[in-house]
Design a protein around this motif. Structure first.
Motif, PDB file in Angstrom:
ATOM      1  N   GLU A 130     -55.776  57.879 -11.527  1.00 14.77           N
ATOM      2  CA  GLU A 130     -54.696  58.101 -12.502  1.00 14.77           C
ATOM      3  C   GLU A 130     -53.389  57.456 -12.055  1.00 14.77           C
ATOM      4  O   GLU A 130     -52.698  56.796 -12.848  1.00 14.77           O
ATOM      5  CB  GLU A 130     -54.509  59.605 -12.729  1.00 14.77           C
ATOM      6  N   THR A 131     -53.034  57.626 -10.794  1.00 10.47           N
ATOM      7  CA  THR A 131     -51.763  57.073 -10.327  1.00 10.47           C
ATOM      8  C   THR A 131     -51.828  55.559 -10.180  1.00 10.47           C
ATOM      9  O   THR A 131     -50.891  54.850 -10.564  1.00 10.47           O
ATOM     10  CB  THR A 131     -51.349  57.709  -8.988  1.00 10.47           C
ATOM     11  N   CYS A 132     -52.923  55.043  -9.651  1.00 14.04           N
ATOM     12  CA  CYS A 132     -53.024  53.591  -9.460  1.00 14.04           C
ATOM     13  C   CYS A 132     -53.087  52.852 -10.791  1.00 14.04           C
ATOM     14  O   CYS A 132     -52.424  51.823 -10.973  1.00 14.04           O
ATOM     15  CB  CYS A 132     -54.246  53.250  -8.610  1.00 14.04           C
ATOM     16  N   PHE A 133     -53.881  53.350 -11.732  1.00 11.64           N
ATOM     17  CA  PHE A 133     -53.925  52.729 -13.055  1.00 11.64           C
ATOM     18  C   PHE A 133     -52.540  52.759 -13.697  1.00 11.64           C
ATOM     19  O   PHE A 133     -52.100  51.780 -14.303  1.00 11.64           O
ATOM     20  CB  PHE A 133     -54.925  53.454 -13.956  1.00 11.64           C
ATOM     21  N   THR A 134     -51.848  53.889 -13.581  1.00 11.31           N
ATOM     22  CA  THR A 134     -50.522  54.033 -14.202  1.00 11.31           C
ATOM     23  C   THR A 134     -49.515  53.070 -13.584  1.00 11.31           C
ATOM     24  O   THR A 134     -48.771  52.384 -14.301  1.00 11.31           O
ATOM     25  CB  THR A 134     -50.021  55.478 -14.049  1.00 11.31           C
ATOM     26  N   VAL A 135     -49.475  53.024 -12.265  1.00 12.94           N
ATOM     27  CA  VAL A 135     -48.510  52.150 -11.596  1.00 12.94           C
ATOM     28  C   VAL A 135     -48.804  50.687 -11.905  1.00 12.94           C
ATOM     29  O   VAL A 135     -47.894  49.909 -12.227  1.00 12.94           O
ATOM     30  CB  VAL A 135     -48.504  52.415 -10.079  1.00 12.94           C
ATOM     31  N   TRP A 136     -50.059  50.295 -11.816  1.00  9.54           N
ATOM     32  CA  TRP A 136     -50.360  48.878 -12.060  1.00  9.54           C
ATOM     33  C   TRP A 136     -50.040  48.491 -13.502  1.00  9.54           C
ATOM     34  O   TRP A 136     -49.456  47.439 -13.764  1.00  9.54           O
ATOM     35  CB  TRP A 136     -51.816  48.552 -11.733  1.00  9.54           C
ATOM     36  N   ALA A 137     -50.431  49.353 -14.452  1.00 10.56           N
ATOM     37  CA  ALA A 137     -50.200  49.041 -15.869  1.00 10.56           C
ATOM     38  C   ALA A 137     -48.718  48.901 -16.180  1.00 10.56           C
ATOM     39  O   ALA A 137     -48.307  47.968 -16.887  1.00 10.56           O
ATOM     40  CB  ALA A 137     -50.813  50.130 -16.748  1.00 10.56           C
ATOM     41  N   ASN A 138     -47.906  49.796 -15.651  1.00 11.89           N
ATOM     42  CA  ASN A 138     -46.494  49.834 -16.024  1.00 11.89           C
ATOM     43  C   ASN A 138     -45.613  48.927 -15.176  1.00 11.89           C
ATOM     44  O   ASN A 138     -44.712  48.265 -15.696  1.00 11.89           O
ATOM     45  CB  ASN A 138     -45.984  51.274 -15.968  1.00 11.89           C
ATOM     46  N   VAL A 139     -45.858  48.906 -13.882  1.00 11.09           N
ATOM     47  CA  VAL A 139     -44.971  48.157 -12.980  1.00 11.09           C
ATOM     48  C   VAL A 139     -45.357  46.685 -12.882  1.00 11.09           C
ATOM     49  O   VAL A 139     -44.492  45.810 -12.893  1.00 11.09           O
ATOM     50  CB  VAL A 139     -44.967  48.802 -11.576  1.00 11.09           C
ATOM     51  N   PHE A 140     -46.656  46.413 -12.834  1.00  8.47           N
ATOM     52  CA  PHE A 140     -47.089  45.035 -12.616  1.00  8.47           C
ATOM     53  C   PHE A 140     -47.549  44.351 -13.900  1.00  8.47           C
ATOM     54  O   PHE A 140     -47.186  43.210 -14.167  1.00  8.47           O
ATOM     55  CB  PHE A 140     -48.178  44.999 -11.542  1.00  8.47           C
ATOM     56  N   GLN A 141     -48.349  45.037 -14.705  1.00  7.91           N
ATOM     57  CA  GLN A 141     -48.841  44.407 -15.931  1.00  7.91           C
ATOM     58  C   GLN A 141     -47.726  44.270 -16.969  1.00  7.91           C
ATOM     59  O   GLN A 141     -47.547  43.210 -17.567  1.00  7.91           O
ATOM     60  CB  GLN A 141     -50.009  45.215 -16.508  1.00  7.91           C
ATOM     61  N   THR A 269     -48.910  55.410 -22.154  1.00  7.65           N
ATOM     62  CA  THR A 269     -49.786  56.354 -21.467  1.00  7.65           C
ATOM     63  C   THR A 269     -51.167  55.720 -21.333  1.00  7.65           C
ATOM     64  O   THR A 269     -51.546  54.823 -22.094  1.00  7.65           O
ATOM     65  CB  THR A 269     -49.914  57.678 -22.242  1.00  7.65           C
ATOM     66  N   LEU A 270     -51.916  56.184 -20.358  1.00  7.72           N
ATOM     67  CA  LEU A 270     -53.236  55.616 -20.126  1.00  7.72           C
ATOM     68  C   LEU A 270     -54.269  56.081 -21.142  1.00  7.72           C
ATOM     69  O   LEU A 270     -55.135  55.311 -21.559  1.00  7.72           O
ATOM     70  CB  LEU A 270     -53.735  56.003 -18.732  1.00  7.72           C
ATOM     71  N   ARG A 271     -54.184  57.316 -21.554  1.00 10.15           N
ATOM     72  CA  ARG A 271     -55.274  57.926 -22.303  1.00 10.15           C
ATOM     73  C   ARG A 271     -55.555  57.219 -23.626  1.00 10.15           C
ATOM     74  O   ARG A 271     -56.687  57.173 -24.094  1.00 10.15           O
ATOM     75  CB  ARG A 271     -54.948  59.407 -22.553  1.00 10.15           C
ATOM     76  N   VAL A 272     -54.502  56.656 -24.236  1.00 12.51           N
ATOM     77  CA  VAL A 272     -54.681  56.016 -25.537  1.00 12.51           C
ATOM     78  C   VAL A 272     -55.148  54.565 -25.421  1.00 12.51           C
ATOM     79  O   VAL A 272     -55.484  53.940 -26.430  1.00 12.51           O
ATOM     80  CB  VAL A 272     -53.370  56.060 -26.347  1.00 12.51           C
ATOM     81  N   ARG A 273     -55.187  54.014 -24.205  1.00  8.88           N
ATOM     82  CA  ARG A 273     -55.618  52.635 -24.044  1.00  8.88           C
ATOM     83  C   ARG A 273     -57.124  52.501 -24.281  1.00  8.88           C
ATOM     84  O   ARG A 273     -57.898  53.422 -24.035  1.00  8.88           O
ATOM     85  CB  ARG A 273     -55.283  52.136 -22.632  1.00  8.88           C
ATOM     86  N   SER A 274     -57.508  51.338 -24.736  1.00 10.55           N
ATOM     87  CA  SER A 274     -58.917  51.086 -25.018  1.00 10.55           C
ATOM     88  C   SER A 274     -59.713  50.961 -23.723  1.00 10.55           C
ATOM     89  O   SER A 274     -59.163  50.734 -22.640  1.00 10.55           O
ATOM     90  CB  SER A 274     -59.067  49.799 -25.825  1.00 10.55           C
ATOM     91  N   ARG A 275     -61.025  51.070 -23.847  1.00 10.71           N
ATOM     92  CA  ARG A 275     -61.900  50.891 -22.688  1.00 10.71           C
ATOM     93  C   ARG A 275     -61.738  49.491 -22.108  1.00 10.71           C
ATOM     94  O   ARG A 275     -61.762  49.314 -20.887  1.00 10.71           O
ATOM     95  CB  ARG A 275     -63.357  51.151 -23.093  1.00 10.71           C
ATOM     96  N   ASP A 277     -58.982  47.639 -22.184  1.00  6.89           N
ATOM     97  CA  ASP A 277     -57.721  47.634 -21.433  1.00  6.89           C
ATOM     98  C   ASP A 277     -57.920  48.223 -20.039  1.00  6.89           C
ATOM     99  O   ASP A 277     -57.412  47.694 -19.044  1.00  6.89           O
ATOM    100  CB  ASP A 277     -56.654  48.448 -22.165  1.00  6.89           C
ATOM    101  N   LYS A 278     -58.654  49.314 -19.983  1.00  7.40           N
ATOM    102  CA  LYS A 278     -58.866  49.981 -18.702  1.00  7.40           C
ATOM    103  C   LYS A 278     -59.783  49.162 -17.794  1.00  7.40           C
ATOM    104  O   LYS A 278     -59.634  49.182 -16.571  1.00  7.40           O
ATOM    105  CB  LYS A 278     -59.420  51.387 -18.936  1.00  7.40           C
ATOM    106  N   ARG A 279     -60.719  48.431 -18.396  1.00  2.00           N
ATOM    107  CA  ARG A 279     -61.558  47.533 -17.594  1.00  2.00           C
ATOM    108  C   ARG A 279     -60.699  46.471 -16.911  1.00  2.00           C
ATOM    109  O   ARG A 279     -60.876  46.178 -15.719  1.00  2.00           O
ATOM    110  CB  ARG A 279     -62.611  46.856 -18.479  1.00  2.00           C
ATOM    111  N   VAL A 280     -59.754  45.906 -17.675  1.00  2.51           N
ATOM    112  CA  VAL A 280     -58.867  44.891 -17.110  1.00  2.51           C
ATOM    113  C   VAL A 280     -58.041  45.478 -15.970  1.00  2.51           C
ATOM    114  O   VAL A 280     -57.858  44.856 -14.918  1.00  2.51           O
ATOM    115  CB  VAL A 280     -57.950  44.313 -18.213  1.00  2.51           C
ATOM    116  N   LEU A 281     -57.545  46.704 -16.164  1.00  2.00           N
ATOM    117  CA  LEU A 281     -56.759  47.352 -15.116  1.00  2.00           C
ATOM    118  C   LEU A 281     -57.614  47.635 -13.880  1.00  2.00           C
ATOM    119  O   LEU A 281     -57.168  47.419 -12.747  1.00  2.00           O
ATOM    120  CB  LEU A 281     -56.155  48.655 -15.646  1.00  2.00           C
ATOM    121  N   ALA A 282     -58.838  48.105 -14.094  1.00  2.00           N
ATOM    122  CA  ALA A 282     -59.713  48.397 -12.960  1.00  2.00           C
ATOM    123  C   ALA A 282     -60.001  47.129 -12.152  1.00  2.00           C
ATOM    124  O   ALA A 282     -60.001  47.150 -10.914  1.00  2.00           O
ATOM    125  CB  ALA A 282     -61.019  49.021 -13.451  1.00  2.00           C
ATOM    126  N   THR A 283     -60.214  46.034 -12.844  1.00  2.00           N
ATOM    127  CA  THR A 283     -60.463  44.762 -12.155  1.00  2.00           C
ATOM    128  C   THR A 283     -59.249  44.349 -11.334  1.00  2.00           C
ATOM    129  O   THR A 283     -59.378  43.898 -10.179  1.00  2.00           O
ATOM    130  CB  THR A 283     -60.808  43.667 -13.177  1.00  2.00           C
TER     131      THR A 283
END
Length: 332
Positions: A130-141, A269-275, A277-283
């Motif tokens: 939760e924290t890593c996805f959030t930080v990467w999505a907001n701060v870096f992406q 927020t993360l929860r509303v992102r598509s699968r 989107d989350k795949r890209v973040l996980a990669t």
């Protein structure tokens, strides 16, 4: 109670909206992985602010998601749906889920699973998604933080804050943080922050402007009266991402700052992102953050671990605001 090898499982459900006491241990059928999903035998689950909001009836799960709270877990893969190439049965993973983490088993999209980083326990790994996805999505992406830029995170001693400090420091940024006590500020500095401001004693805008020419990127979870101050602190072409609003979502600002300094204000927020989107973040996390963890420059800070059945105590502790870093539930 039946053991973990039977067809049901221990879970913690929200019996009704309300205080921590509404979290009740129950027996539930094990979930089955859907298309593109895996089934995880949960070792541990992270406790996050959105779980508290869901318990209070302020953050309902999206359509199709489990009604159980819990957005991040670690554990072992015990089943996979057809067509899933990774992870495989027996793999140790941590995963971002749309709900259902407060249980002994949870289904998760395969693309939202990540390997447990070398050197971390399963309990530690549960504090990552939760924290890593959030930080990467907001701060870096979204805000594209660059090396040597000035980065400010509010709530520096929170799970998000302690994660952001370590990742952004490892990425070469100049990191600043705010926190509510001197002890929390000292923790922020020990994790890599150049300076941390006790907001009960000093003005963070003045403190940071006395040391820099302003912030390039701000990650804010406070909102309210912080918003105008954040805009004042941002330097030309600065970026701010809003991930919550502890002091309120309705604010009054002077748009002149945004226009004159060419500022970018975003959020999400993360929860509303598509699968996808989350795949890209996980990669991106596997490529950029997992190596930081494995070389020892970032480790999740866990304040306390509670048994799964004591989730109400974990929520009560989170709402006391006495914790530094993460709170985790042990389902093992």
């Amino acid at each position: 109670m039946p053991d973990r090898d039977t067809a049901d499982m221990l879970a913690v459900e929200i019996s009704q909206s309300g205080p921590p006491e509404v979290l009740k241990p129950v027996r539930r059928p094990r979930p089955h992985p859907g298309a593109g999903e895996v089934l995880i035998r949960v070792a541990a689950a992270g406790v996050n602010r959105p779980d508290v909001l869901q318990r209070k009836g302020l953050y309902p799960p999206p359509d199709g998601a489990s009604d159980l709270p819990g957005l991040e877990v670690s554990g072992e893969i015990v089943a996979v749906s057809p067509g899933v190439e990774w992870p495989r049965v027996g793999n140790a993973v941590c995963a971002l889920v749309n709900g259902g983490g407060y249980a002994e088993y949870v289904s998760a999209p395969a693309v939202q699973c990540l390997p447990v980083p070398a050197g971390l326990s399963l309990v530690e790994a549960a504090a990552l998604p939760e924290t890593c996805f959030t930080v990467w999505a907001n701060v870096f992406q979204q805000c594209a933080l660059q090396p040597k830029e000035v980065f400010l995170v509010h709530g520096g001693a929170s799970g998000i804050g302690t994660t952001a400090i370590q990742i952004c420091t490892a990425m070469g940024a100049r990191v600043f943080a705010t926190a509510s006590t001197d002890e929390k500020c000292a923790t922020c500095v020990s994790l890599g922050a150049e300076y941390a401001i006790n907001y009960n004693k000093a003005d963070f805008v003045e403190e940071i402007l006395s040391r820099t020419c302003g912030a390039d990127v701000i990650l804010d979870m406070v909102g309210g009266d912080y918003t105008a101050r954040n805009l004042k602190l941002l330097r030309r072409k600065g970026r701010m991402s809003q991930i919550y609003f502890l002091r309120g979502s309705r604010v009054q600002i002077d748009l002149t700052d945004i226009l004159s300094k060419q500022l970018v204000v975003t959020g999400g927020t993360l929860r509303v992102r598509s699968r996808e989107d989350k795949r890209v973040l996980a990669t991106a996390l596997k490529e950029n953050v997992w190596p930081i963890i494995e070389r020892g420059d970032f480790k999740p800070l866990i304040h306390e671990v509670f048994p799964l059945a004591q989730a109400s105590d974990a929520h009560r502790f989170m709402e006391s605001d006495k914790h530094i870093g993460k709170i985790v539930l042990n389902a093992g």
